[in-house]
Design an enzyme around this catalytic site. Sequence first.
Site, PDB file in Angstrom:
ATOM      1  N   HIS A   1      -3.077   7.311   7.478  1.00 24.86           N
ATOM      2  CA  HIS A   1      -3.018   5.841   7.446  1.00 24.86           C
ATOM      3  C   HIS A   1      -4.166   5.226   8.247  1.00 24.86           C
ATOM      4  CE1 HIS A   1      -1.227   1.755   7.536  1.00 24.86           C
ATOM      5  NE2 HIS A   1      -0.742   2.153   6.373  1.00 24.86           N
TER       6      HIS A   1
ATOM      7  N   ASP B   1       0.819  -1.216   0.000  1.00 26.35           N
ATOM      8  CA  ASP B   1       0.000   0.000   0.000  1.00 26.35           C
ATOM      9  C   ASP B   1       0.854   1.268   0.000  1.00 26.35           C
ATOM     10  OD1 ASP B   1       0.610  -0.926   2.630  1.00 26.35           O
ATOM     11  OD2 ASP B   1      -0.818   0.483   3.481  1.00 26.35           O
ATOM     12  N   HIS B   2       2.162   1.089  -0.010  1.00 26.04           N
ATOM     13  CA  HIS B   2       3.069   2.248  -0.065  1.00 26.04           C
ATOM     14  C   HIS B   2       3.897   2.285  -1.356  1.00 26.04           C
ATOM     15  CE1 HIS B   2       2.401   3.499   4.180  1.00 26.04           C
ATOM     16  NE2 HIS B   2       1.950   2.257   4.209  1.00 26.04           N
TER      17      HIS B   2
ATOM     18  N   HIS C   1       8.317  -0.809  12.719  1.00 34.67           N
ATOM     19  CA  HIS C   1       7.188  -1.484  12.087  1.00 34.67           C
ATOM     20  C   HIS C   1       7.552  -2.962  11.928  1.00 34.67           C
ATOM     21  CE1 HIS C   1       3.435  -1.609  10.038  1.00 34.67           C
ATOM     22  NE2 HIS C   1       3.902  -1.706   8.819  1.00 34.67           N
TER      23      HIS C   1
END
Lengths: 307, 307
Positions: free
Chosen positions: A272, A68-69, A144
């Site tokens: 986000h 998604d990035h 993350h």
Amino acid sequence: MLKPLTITILGSNSALPTANRYPTAQVLNASERFFLIDCGEGTQQQLRANKIKFSKIDHIFISHLHGDHCFGLIGLISTFGLMGRKAPLHIHSHPHLEKLLQPQLNYFCVDLPFQVVFDDFDPKQKGLIYTDKHITVETIPLKHRIPTVGFLFKQKLEERKLKKDFVFIHQPSIKDRIAIKKGSDYINKDGALMSNKDITLDPPKPLSYAFCTDTKYTESILEQIKGVDVLYHEATFAADNAHLAKKTYHSTAEQAAQIATKAGAGKLLLGHFSSRYKNLDVLLNEAKAVFPNTFLAIEGDVIHVGQ
Amino acid sequence: MLKPLTITILGSNSALPTANRYPTAQVLNASERFFLIDCGEGTQQQLRANKIKFSKIDHIFISHLHGDHCFGLIGLISTFGLMGRKAPLHIHSHPHLEKLLQPQLNYFCVDLPFQVVFDDFDPKQKGLIYTDKHITVETIPLKHRIPTVGFLFKQKLEERKLKKDFVFIHQPSIKDRIAIKKGSDYINKDGALMSNKDITLDPPKPLSYAFCTDTKYTESILEQIKGVDVLYHEATFAADNAHLAKKTYHSTAEQAAQIATKAGAGKLLLGHFSSRYKNLDVLLNEAKAVFPNTFLAIEGDVIHVGQ
């Protein structure tokens, strides 16, 4: 005059799609140089929708290699090619991106009329990864599930400004003006020394922007982003799902606000968002209770840093 | 009763993006089985916008390996994974797709909870590539710059229908009914032979849909798509750019209409529009002058085949 620094939000949703929300992408305009930050699927369409000229983007910064990035990269590069771009395109990212993207470029973008330059960085280290006349970009190691960095964009300190009355009265030469702007004192026609601080004004305070997603709550970033004008911090979940934030290495809106407070940020932008929040007010309110100057980052928003 | 066959247009633009037009993707609904045809960037978002349940898609058909027809696959598969899909997903395509997509799946879709099955076909041959209780799908070799196929979706001929008065008067057994529906004659209680054609009705004419993009004008497809109910044919250019159509192996709207006429199609849908046409009426009008029953395929349109 302070050079403007603006951010346009192209997408600020988390991974699952909705009908009108896009995955992460935003554009920073620094003195009419456009920096693309993350590139989720649909970024090229959002660039069009927000009337941002493709040709002005020479640098793309990718925070981490979750789809998604970065799934919008191949389509964007392909389109650059169809549009006849000539200028090199720099992609700043984790080293793995080149290995993943190059086979696709070889197949789908045969005879690309420009060079794609992969500028790798080590996501575990904070480091200066870009500099030009106006700004610097540093990586901010985040926490993350996979190696991830934020990006700190900082305007460079401009030269000192000559006071108008000094110029009018003393008529310094071009050479002298250049030296004074850099901090030199001045000897006037009477042979008297004039101190730099008496004949110049301070330049405007450089503006700064920190982009921090995806990450769990971590105070390790505080020193680096101290006093930042605008902090974009992920806020995937509200307090009701704090357990999910912990499990998935994401943050709650309140945690984002705590970071903004402890960093002494000027403004907090939340992004986000999990698709489960149809109405984002719960996130905004939870953050504002801790850090009042908080805003939601919504597709199409243009944020003027320092205002 | 005739089983409905509907097409939902998710995207019908050619490669260059615009703010509100999507690259190629559409969904065919055949008896509540949903078949995705091509998968350009943004397909997953368009599925959401058109309220099509992701879980109903088990088969994806990819016409050719240009990015505007397949860049949405990795995002869609990734999302299927995040949503916890269990059922295998079949992708029918040129054999190269697996080599391109598998490394991305290995990196971005670790622990995918379902199987991605690559069902390769030879794009040079027409062939039956899918069949179930209700429909068949055949490839239609097209003429583009790279190997490309169209897809012909055909409903299967249903069983014959028992006439109501025959059932009421003769009360045939279940076993006999099954045999009669398949074409058997019937011997009634008086020992008399009743011919099948006297005791049954013809089933409805099966519906068919042909999807033909990208291709230059080619009459080689006519025999295969003869009498098709709806023909989707690319019309990248108007007559003003016929030279570009020829050069890039695309079609003009008029050429699409000529194919529809010669194939005896019931309806023509134009698609794959060049971004240069802000107003698509020029394409529609040029085609209608040759084949009046022509329509533009626009995002969000739902076309009922046979109506």
